[in-house]
Motif scaffolding. Structure first.
Motif, short mmCIF file in Angstrom:
data_model
loop_
_atom_site.label_atom_id
_atom_site.label_comp_id
_atom_site.label_asym_id
_atom_site.label_seq_id
_atom_site.Cartn_x
_atom_site.Cartn_y
_atom_site.Cartn_z
N MET A 91 -12.21 -13.41 -46.74
CA MET A 91 -13.15 -12.45 -47.31
C MET A 91 -13.02 -11.09 -46.64
SD MET A 91 -14.85 -13.82 -49.85
CE MET A 91 -13.28 -14.61 -50.25
N LYS A 92 -12.87 -11.09 -45.32
CA LYS A 92 -12.71 -9.83 -44.59
C LYS A 92 -11.41 -9.13 -44.97
CE LYS A 92 -15.51 -11.29 -40.63
NZ LYS A 92 -15.51 -11.73 -39.23
N ALA A 97 -8.92 -4.71 -48.35
CA ALA A 97 -8.07 -4.29 -49.47
C ALA A 97 -8.88 -3.76 -50.65
CB ALA A 97 -7.21 -5.47 -49.93
N LEU A 98 -10.21 -3.72 -50.54
CA LEU A 98 -11.05 -3.39 -51.68
C LEU A 98 -10.73 -2.01 -52.24
CD1 LEU A 98 -13.41 -4.15 -53.53
CD2 LEU A 98 -14.97 -3.23 -51.80
N GLY A 99 -10.51 -1.03 -51.36
CA GLY A 99 -10.20 0.32 -51.83
C GLY A 99 -8.94 0.36 -52.68
N ALA A 110 -16.23 -12.44 -55.61
CA ALA A 110 -16.01 -13.75 -55.02
C ALA A 110 -16.95 -14.74 -55.69
CB ALA A 110 -16.26 -13.72 -53.52
N ILE A 111 -16.52 -16.00 -55.77
CA ILE A 111 -17.31 -17.04 -56.40
C ILE A 111 -17.35 -18.25 -55.47
CG2 ILE A 111 -17.51 -18.62 -58.36
CD1 ILE A 111 -16.09 -16.58 -60.08
N SER A 112 -18.58 -18.74 -55.20
CA SER A 112 -18.76 -19.91 -54.35
C SER A 112 -19.84 -20.78 -54.95
CB SER A 112 -19.16 -19.48 -52.93
OG SER A 112 -19.49 -20.61 -52.13
N GLN A 113 -19.81 -22.08 -54.64
CA GLN A 113 -20.86 -22.98 -55.11
C GLN A 113 -22.11 -22.92 -54.25
OE1 GLN A 113 -17.75 -26.38 -56.71
NE2 GLN A 113 -19.76 -27.06 -56.07
N ASN A 126 -19.89 -10.89 -43.12
CA ASN A 126 -18.52 -10.40 -43.29
C ASN A 126 -18.46 -8.94 -43.72
OD1 ASN A 126 -17.12 -12.94 -42.73
ND2 ASN A 126 -18.04 -13.66 -44.63
N ASP A 127 -19.63 -8.29 -43.82
CA ASP A 127 -19.73 -6.88 -44.21
C ASP A 127 -18.97 -6.62 -45.51
OD1 ASP A 127 -20.55 -4.25 -44.02
OD2 ASP A 127 -18.86 -3.64 -42.75
N LEU A 128 -19.32 -7.42 -46.53
CA LEU A 128 -18.64 -7.33 -47.82
C LEU A 128 -19.35 -6.32 -48.72
CD1 LEU A 128 -18.03 -11.13 -48.51
CD2 LEU A 128 -16.56 -9.52 -47.26
N HIS A 129 -18.56 -5.58 -49.48
CA HIS A 129 -19.08 -4.59 -50.41
C HIS A 129 -18.66 -4.90 -51.84
CE1 HIS A 129 -20.50 -2.05 -47.09
NE2 HIS A 129 -19.39 -2.45 -46.47
#
Length: 221
Positions: A91-92, A97-99, A110-113, A126-129
């Motif tokens: 995830m990090k 690579a998001l930019g 992202a998809i999780s159950q 994870n400081d996700l944007h």
């Protein structure tokens, strides 16, 4: 350092304090059994039509794949949950690579159950944007062909290590998605698919860039 280098470095670290000698063999049998099942080969691949979905994000707001595809290609990362250190490392790496992904006109989700609360934890820790969507029960994962049932002996390992799936996922199915990454074009057709029965192996985020470049070039012609 590549993503796989980071995953390998984590794998080489000292074991979980509750790890027992027999657990390693169970991990190995679980991975080998999933590989031998051939499920990864039967999952949706490039050229297949991606099933549409509508899932809640970490705040409960419904997110539609159809609406996202109106804006550009869609990058999907199926992952096991915040309890999985290999998933958090990935995830990090995707966040880093998001930019580059967004510069190519694509949207990453992202998809999780796991539960909404655990998806909020995933984003926070994870400081996700990018959105983390909850596929409770794994119906979307099943539509892609990547949901699998955790065998009984592996369930006991999860309990011993403090990660029983019902507690994290908020339901009793004891299922997970195989780690998988997809790129879906605006026509709904899968342009890239990578499915990993071995959760310690993940593709590099940069593998997405040529695929997204190709989709952008095709859209411009």
């Amino acid at each position: 350092m590549t993503l796989q280098d980071e995953l390998n470095a984590y794998k080489a670290k000292p074991a979980h304090p509750n790890m027992r000698p027999e657990f390693g063999a169970i991990f190995g049998r679980t991975i080998s059994g999933l590989i031998a099942s051939g499920q990864a080969e039967r999952a949706l691949k490039a050229g297949d039509l991606a099933p549409p979905f509508e899932l809640p994000d970490e705040d409960g707001t419904l997110v539609s794949s159809t609406a996202l595809l109106e804006r550009g290609p869609l990058v999907l990362s199926f992952y096991r949950g915040v309890w999985c250190p290999f998933c958090n490392i990935e995830m990090k790496a995707l966040q880093a690579a998001l930019g580059e992904i967004e510069a190519r006109g694509a949207t990453l989700v992202a998809i999780s159950q796991q539960t909404l609360a655990n998806n909020r934890k995933s984003r926070r820790d994870n400081d996700l944007h990018f959105p983390v969507l909850s596929d409770k029960g794994g119906d979307v994962g099943a539509a892609f062909g990547i949901r699998w049932v955790i065998p009984d002996e592996m369930r006991e390992v999860h309990r011993q290590l403090g990660g029983p799936m019902p507690a994290f996922n908020g339901e009793e199915s004891w299922t997970l998605p195989m780690p998988a990454r997809y790129v879906v074009g605006q026509d709904g057709v899968i342009a890239y698919a990578e499915i990993n029965p071995d959760y310690t192996k993940r593709p590099e985020p940069s593998d997405l860039f040529p695929v997204l470049d190709h989709l952008r070039e095709r859209a411009a012609t």
